[in-house]
Design a protein around this motif. Structure first.
Motif, PDB file in Angstrom:
ATOM      1  N   TRP A   8       2.005  -8.243 -10.952  1.00 36.55           N
ATOM      2  CA  TRP A   8       1.835  -9.082  -9.761  1.00 36.55           C
ATOM      3  C   TRP A   8       2.620 -10.385  -9.870  1.00 36.55           C
ATOM      4  O   TRP A   8       2.857 -11.054  -8.880  1.00 36.55           O
ATOM      5  CB  TRP A   8       0.355  -9.394  -9.534  1.00 36.55           C
ATOM      6  CG  TRP A   8      -0.411  -8.225  -9.024  1.00 36.55           C
ATOM      7  CD1 TRP A   8      -1.285  -7.454  -9.733  1.00 36.55           C
ATOM      8  CD2 TRP A   8      -0.381  -7.674  -7.709  1.00 36.55           C
ATOM      9  NE1 TRP A   8      -1.787  -6.458  -8.936  1.00 36.55           N
ATOM     10  CE2 TRP A   8      -1.255  -6.574  -7.688  1.00 36.55           C
ATOM     11  CE3 TRP A   8       0.306  -8.008  -6.548  1.00 36.55           C
ATOM     12  CZ2 TRP A   8      -1.459  -5.803  -6.557  1.00 36.55           C
ATOM     13  CZ3 TRP A   8       0.100  -7.235  -5.414  1.00 36.55           C
ATOM     14  CH2 TRP A   8      -0.777  -6.153  -5.426  1.00 36.55           C
ATOM     15  N   GLU A   9       3.006 -10.779 -11.077  1.00 35.22           N
ATOM     16  CA  GLU A   9       3.682 -12.047 -11.302  1.00 35.22           C
ATOM     17  C   GLU A   9       5.196 -11.966 -11.137  1.00 35.22           C
ATOM     18  O   GLU A   9       5.863 -12.984 -11.076  1.00 35.22           O
ATOM     19  CB  GLU A   9       3.370 -12.550 -12.721  1.00 35.22           C
ATOM     20  CG  GLU A   9       1.901 -12.774 -12.965  1.00 35.22           C
ATOM     21  CD  GLU A   9       1.597 -13.113 -14.421  1.00 35.22           C
ATOM     22  OE1 GLU A   9       2.527 -13.407 -15.195  1.00 35.22           O
ATOM     23  OE2 GLU A   9       0.410 -13.081 -14.777  1.00 35.22           O
ATOM     24  N   LYS A  10       5.732 -10.765 -11.065  1.00 36.49           N
ATOM     25  CA  LYS A  10       7.182 -10.603 -11.057  1.00 36.49           C
ATOM     26  C   LYS A  10       7.814 -11.158  -9.779  1.00 36.49           C
ATOM     27  O   LYS A  10       7.385 -10.835  -8.672  1.00 36.49           O
ATOM     28  CB  LYS A  10       7.554  -9.130 -11.187  1.00 36.49           C
ATOM     29  CG  LYS A  10       7.300  -8.574 -12.559  1.00 36.49           C
ATOM     30  CD  LYS A  10       7.799  -7.151 -12.649  1.00 36.49           C
ATOM     31  CE  LYS A  10       7.595  -6.611 -14.043  1.00 36.49           C
ATOM     32  NZ  LYS A  10       8.077  -5.234 -14.146  1.00 36.49           N
ATOM     33  N   PRO A  11       8.861 -11.968  -9.945  1.00 39.85           N
ATOM     34  CA  PRO A  11       9.602 -12.439  -8.771  1.00 39.85           C
ATOM     35  C   PRO A  11      10.559 -11.350  -8.294  1.00 39.85           C
ATOM     36  O   PRO A  11      10.823 -10.382  -9.029  1.00 39.85           O
ATOM     37  CB  PRO A  11      10.375 -13.647  -9.305  1.00 39.85           C
ATOM     38  CG  PRO A  11      10.571 -13.340 -10.751  1.00 39.85           C
ATOM     39  CD  PRO A  11       9.355 -12.558 -11.176  1.00 39.85           C
ATOM     40  N   PRO A  12      11.095 -11.482  -7.098  1.00 35.47           N
ATOM     41  CA  PRO A  12      12.074 -10.491  -6.634  1.00 35.47           C
ATOM     42  C   PRO A  12      13.373 -10.622  -7.425  1.00 35.47           C
ATOM     43  O   PRO A  12      13.601 -11.618  -8.115  1.00 35.47           O
ATOM     44  CB  PRO A  12      12.278 -10.861  -5.164  1.00 35.47           C
ATOM     45  CG  PRO A  12      11.880 -12.282  -5.061  1.00 35.47           C
ATOM     46  CD  PRO A  12      10.845 -12.517  -6.113  1.00 35.47           C
ATOM     47  N   SER A  13      14.205  -9.648  -7.297  1.00 38.50           N
ATOM     48  CA  SER A  13      15.504  -9.664  -7.956  1.00 38.50           C
ATOM     49  C   SER A  13      16.309 -10.881  -7.512  1.00 38.50           C
ATOM     50  O   SER A  13      16.263 -11.282  -6.335  1.00 38.50           O
ATOM     51  CB  SER A  13      16.274  -8.391  -7.583  1.00 38.50           C
ATOM     52  OG  SER A  13      17.637  -8.531  -7.879  1.00 38.50           O
ATOM     53  N   ASP A  14      17.055 -11.457  -8.426  1.00 44.21           N
ATOM     54  CA  ASP A  14      17.923 -12.585  -8.075  1.00 44.21           C
ATOM     55  C   ASP A  14      19.019 -12.171  -7.104  1.00 44.21           C
ATOM     56  O   ASP A  14      19.643 -13.014  -6.471  1.00 44.21           O
ATOM     57  CB  ASP A  14      18.540 -13.206  -9.326  1.00 44.21           C
ATOM     58  CG  ASP A  14      17.525 -14.006 -10.127  1.00 44.21           C
ATOM     59  OD1 ASP A  14      16.512 -14.440  -9.535  1.00 44.21           O
ATOM     60  OD2 ASP A  14      17.743 -14.193 -11.336  1.00 44.21           O
ATOM     61  N   ALA A  15      19.258 -10.867  -6.988  1.00 39.97           N
ATOM     62  CA  ALA A  15      20.275 -10.382  -6.061  1.00 39.97           C
ATOM     63  C   ALA A  15      19.844 -10.531  -4.606  1.00 39.97           C
ATOM     64  O   ALA A  15      20.680 -10.519  -3.706  1.00 39.97           O
ATOM     65  CB  ALA A  15      20.597  -8.917  -6.361  1.00 39.97           C
ATOM     66  N   LEU A  16      18.540 -10.671  -4.378  1.00 36.85           N
ATOM     67  CA  LEU A  16      18.029 -10.828  -3.011  1.00 36.85           C
ATOM     68  C   LEU A  16      17.737 -12.301  -2.729  1.00 36.85           C
ATOM     69  O   LEU A  16      16.967 -12.926  -3.452  1.00 36.85           O
ATOM     70  CB  LEU A  16      16.728 -10.044  -2.825  1.00 36.85           C
ATOM     71  CG  LEU A  16      16.821  -8.530  -2.869  1.00 36.85           C
ATOM     72  CD1 LEU A  16      15.421  -7.923  -2.874  1.00 36.85           C
ATOM     73  CD2 LEU A  16      17.623  -8.014  -1.684  1.00 36.85           C
ATOM     74  N   PRO A  17      18.321 -12.858  -1.679  1.00 33.08           N
ATOM     75  CA  PRO A  17      17.962 -14.237  -1.326  1.00 33.08           C
ATOM     76  C   PRO A  17      16.474 -14.291  -0.972  1.00 33.08           C
ATOM     77  O   PRO A  17      15.971 -13.437  -0.245  1.00 33.08           O
ATOM     78  CB  PRO A  17      18.817 -14.538  -0.093  1.00 33.08           C
ATOM     79  CG  PRO A  17      19.879 -13.492  -0.081  1.00 33.08           C
ATOM     80  CD  PRO A  17      19.317 -12.291  -0.782  1.00 33.08           C
TER      81      PRO A  17
END
Length: 132
Positions: free
Chosen positions: A45-54
């Motif tokens: 649940w803590e994971k941020p989205p990929s840096d590839a996605l703004p």
């Protein structure tokens, strides 16, 4: 600086402020998200989205010593999935603080940030049947 934060006012007597997500918020936001889905908090649940996605994430935190450094009580994240389309990945408010306008303030931030900072003309979201 948090996009358009000054354009969104929070209800109450200055007890809460909007601020940009910081890495130290990861666990608190993960817990809010899991509880909103009636699940046990896990690192997933803590994971941020990929840096590839703004993307943009905002938290509502309690004000302590004049700054929003206290407990995180609400959060929202938008992801730009394609030109002119933003996806509201999540929005959650601590259960004991629901019904006080914090969610409405988060939606105003989502609307303004999606349109003005991301260039989106539409915002989409998914809702689980058990999470309404």
């Amino acid at each position: 600086m948090l996009p358009l934060a000054s354009a969104v006012s929070l209800p109450g007597d200055g007890r809460f402020e909007l601020r940009a997500y910081e890495p130290r918020d990861k666990k608190a936001v993960g817990i809010l998200r899991a509880v909103a889905h009636h699940e046990e908090p896990t690192p997933e649940w803590e994971k941020p989205p990929s840096d590839a996605l703004p993307h943009h994430t905002v938290v509502v935190a309690e004000v302590q010593e004049g700054e929003a450094r206290g407990r995180v009580v609400a959060a929202a994240r938008i992801i730009v999935t394609e030109p002119h389309l933003a996806h509201l990945q999540f929005m959650c408010v601590e259960e004991g603080l629901r019904g006080r306008g914090l969610g409405s303030a988060l939606l105003r931030w989502v609307d303004l940030t999606s349109r003005d900072a991301c260039g989106a003309r539409h915002v989409e979201l998914e809702v689980d049947r058990g999470n309404v």
